[in-house]
Scaffold this motif. Structure first.
Motif, short mmCIF file in Angstrom:
data_model
loop_
_atom_site.label_atom_id
_atom_site.label_comp_id
_atom_site.label_asym_id
_atom_site.label_seq_id
_atom_site.Cartn_x
_atom_site.Cartn_y
_atom_site.Cartn_z
N ILE A 38 0.83 -1.21 0.00
CA ILE A 38 0.00 0.00 0.00
C ILE A 38 0.86 1.26 0.00
O ILE A 38 0.66 2.17 -0.81
N VAL A 39 1.82 1.30 0.92
CA VAL A 39 2.70 2.48 1.02
C VAL A 39 3.53 2.63 -0.26
O VAL A 39 3.65 3.73 -0.81
N LYS A 80 -7.77 -17.20 -9.25
CA LYS A 80 -8.78 -16.15 -9.38
C LYS A 80 -8.42 -15.21 -10.54
O LYS A 80 -7.31 -14.73 -10.65
N GLU A 81 -9.40 -14.93 -11.40
CA GLU A 81 -9.19 -14.02 -12.52
C GLU A 81 -9.31 -12.57 -12.08
O GLU A 81 -10.11 -12.24 -11.22
N PHE A 82 -8.50 -11.70 -12.70
CA PHE A 82 -8.62 -10.27 -12.45
C PHE A 82 -8.11 -9.52 -13.68
O PHE A 82 -7.45 -10.11 -14.53
N LYS A 83 -8.41 -8.23 -13.76
CA LYS A 83 -7.95 -7.42 -14.87
C LYS A 83 -6.67 -6.69 -14.47
O LYS A 83 -6.65 -5.93 -13.51
N MET A 84 -5.59 -6.94 -15.21
CA MET A 84 -4.32 -6.29 -14.95
C MET A 84 -4.17 -5.08 -15.88
O MET A 84 -4.44 -5.16 -17.08
N ASP A 133 5.63 0.75 -19.02
CA ASP A 133 4.28 0.25 -19.34
C ASP A 133 3.65 -0.51 -18.19
O ASP A 133 2.43 -0.68 -18.12
N GLU A 134 4.48 -0.98 -17.24
CA GLU A 134 3.99 -1.76 -16.11
C GLU A 134 3.48 -0.89 -14.95
O GLU A 134 2.82 -1.39 -14.03
N LEU A 135 3.78 0.40 -14.95
CA LEU A 135 3.46 1.27 -13.81
C LEU A 135 1.99 1.28 -13.40
O LEU A 135 1.69 1.36 -12.21
N PRO A 136 1.03 1.24 -14.35
CA PRO A 136 -0.38 1.22 -13.92
C PRO A 136 -0.75 0.03 -13.04
O PRO A 136 -1.80 0.03 -12.41
N GLN A 137 0.12 -0.97 -12.98
CA GLN A 137 -0.15 -2.11 -12.11
C GLN A 137 -0.11 -1.73 -10.63
O GLN A 137 -0.55 -2.49 -9.77
N LEU A 138 0.38 -0.53 -10.35
CA LEU A 138 0.36 -0.04 -8.97
C LEU A 138 -1.08 0.09 -8.49
O LEU A 138 -1.36 -0.03 -7.30
N PHE A 139 -2.01 0.34 -9.42
CA PHE A 139 -3.43 0.38 -9.06
C PHE A 139 -3.93 -1.02 -8.71
O PHE A 139 -4.77 -1.19 -7.82
N ASN A 140 -3.41 -2.04 -9.41
CA ASN A 140 -3.74 -3.43 -9.07
C ASN A 140 -3.25 -3.77 -7.67
O ASN A 140 -3.90 -4.52 -6.93
N VAL A 141 -2.09 -3.22 -7.32
CA VAL A 141 -1.52 -3.46 -5.98
C VAL A 141 -2.43 -2.85 -4.92
O VAL A 141 -2.71 -3.49 -3.90
N LYS A 143 -5.57 -2.34 -5.13
CA LYS A 143 -6.81 -3.12 -5.08
C LYS A 143 -6.62 -4.45 -4.37
O LYS A 143 -7.59 -5.07 -3.92
N GLY A 144 -5.37 -4.93 -4.30
CA GLY A 144 -5.10 -6.21 -3.66
C GLY A 144 -5.03 -7.37 -4.62
O GLY A 144 -4.82 -8.52 -4.20
N ASP A 145 -5.23 -7.10 -5.92
CA ASP A 145 -5.12 -8.17 -6.92
C ASP A 145 -3.67 -8.62 -7.08
O ASP A 145 -3.40 -9.77 -7.42
#
Length: 227
Positions: A38-39, A80-84, A133-141, A143-145
């Motif tokens: 989170i931090v 579990k499926e999720f959107k990355m 290109d991977e930086l938006p995955q911080l939003f996945n982090v 969310k807990g996905d």
């Protein structure tokens, strides 16, 4: 006989104590890992906000009709499926063109990697090389996905080819980076990547996670294997 019973009792007590201690350590690690996620994600999004904004503009400038972000179904913990989320680095119909390119796969196993993939845009080639290109995955982090550190989340079609041994990768929350990304990246095959992921799962700890994160930062500034 009484000595044997006593010995078994002591052995059982010791085993229970070890189990309790392991459970306690597991809870502490889970809490510290989620706190770091989170931090780390929040700090990363704030510090990198200007870069995120500029990249978004560049993607839109190169292809005004296409979306800035790209979301893709991935398989996470326990299947579990999720959107990355990622910055879009390919042409808008990239998925439709994949089938005809599978024969050019440069990595063995249940993954597809092609160094000179014709679907990649000019901006996409740069942000892939630098892993921006991977930086938006911080939003996945958030969310807990995903976690900051863990095995990379596979595509559903890749999991269909998994053996029970490979499925062990899905025992933990997938990550933005891991042992594979922080060391070998695309220079190794699928089986070697699985071995690295399982090594991480067996040896994961807060300090190990921190080591991988720092090593990833170093790799990003000098990697020749990203594509």
């Amino acid at each position: 006989m009484s000595n044997l019973v006593k010995h078994d009792s002591v052995h059982t007590s010791s085993k229970e104590a070890l189990t309790a201690e392991f459970a306690k350590q597991s809870i502490i690690y889970t809490f510290s890992k989620r706190s770091l996620d989170i931090v780390g994600a929040l700090v990363g999004l704030v510090l990198l906000s200007l870069i995120l904004f500029i990249v978004a503009l560049l993607i839109k400038f190169e292809d005004p009709k296409g979306p800035i972000f790209f979301s893709q179904k991935r398989i996470g913990k326990n299947g579990k499926e999720f959107k990355m989320y990622k910055f879009r680095s390919m042409v808008t119909d990239a998925e439709a063109k994949l089938e005809e390119l599978l024969k050019f796969n440069e990595i063995e196993g249940a993954m597809f990697k092609m160094k000179d993939d014709p679907r990649v845009t000019k901006v996409g080639r740069f942000i892939r090389k630098t892993s921006i290109d991977e930086l938006p995955q911080l939003f996945n982090v958030l969310k807990g996905d995903m976690s900051l550190v863990g095995p990379r989340p596979p595509l559903p079609r890749e999991v269909e080819e998994y053996t029970p041994y490979h499925m062990q990768r899905l025992l933990v929350t997938p990550g933005c980076t891991g042992v594979w990304q922080a060391s070998a990246r695309n220079s190794v095959g699928f089986e070697e990547m699985v071995e690295m992921d399982l090594y991480y799962i067996e040896n994961r700890s807060f300090l190990f996670d921190m080591k991988i994160i720092f090593k990833t930062v170093i790799v990003l500034f000098g990697s020749k294997n990203a594509f």
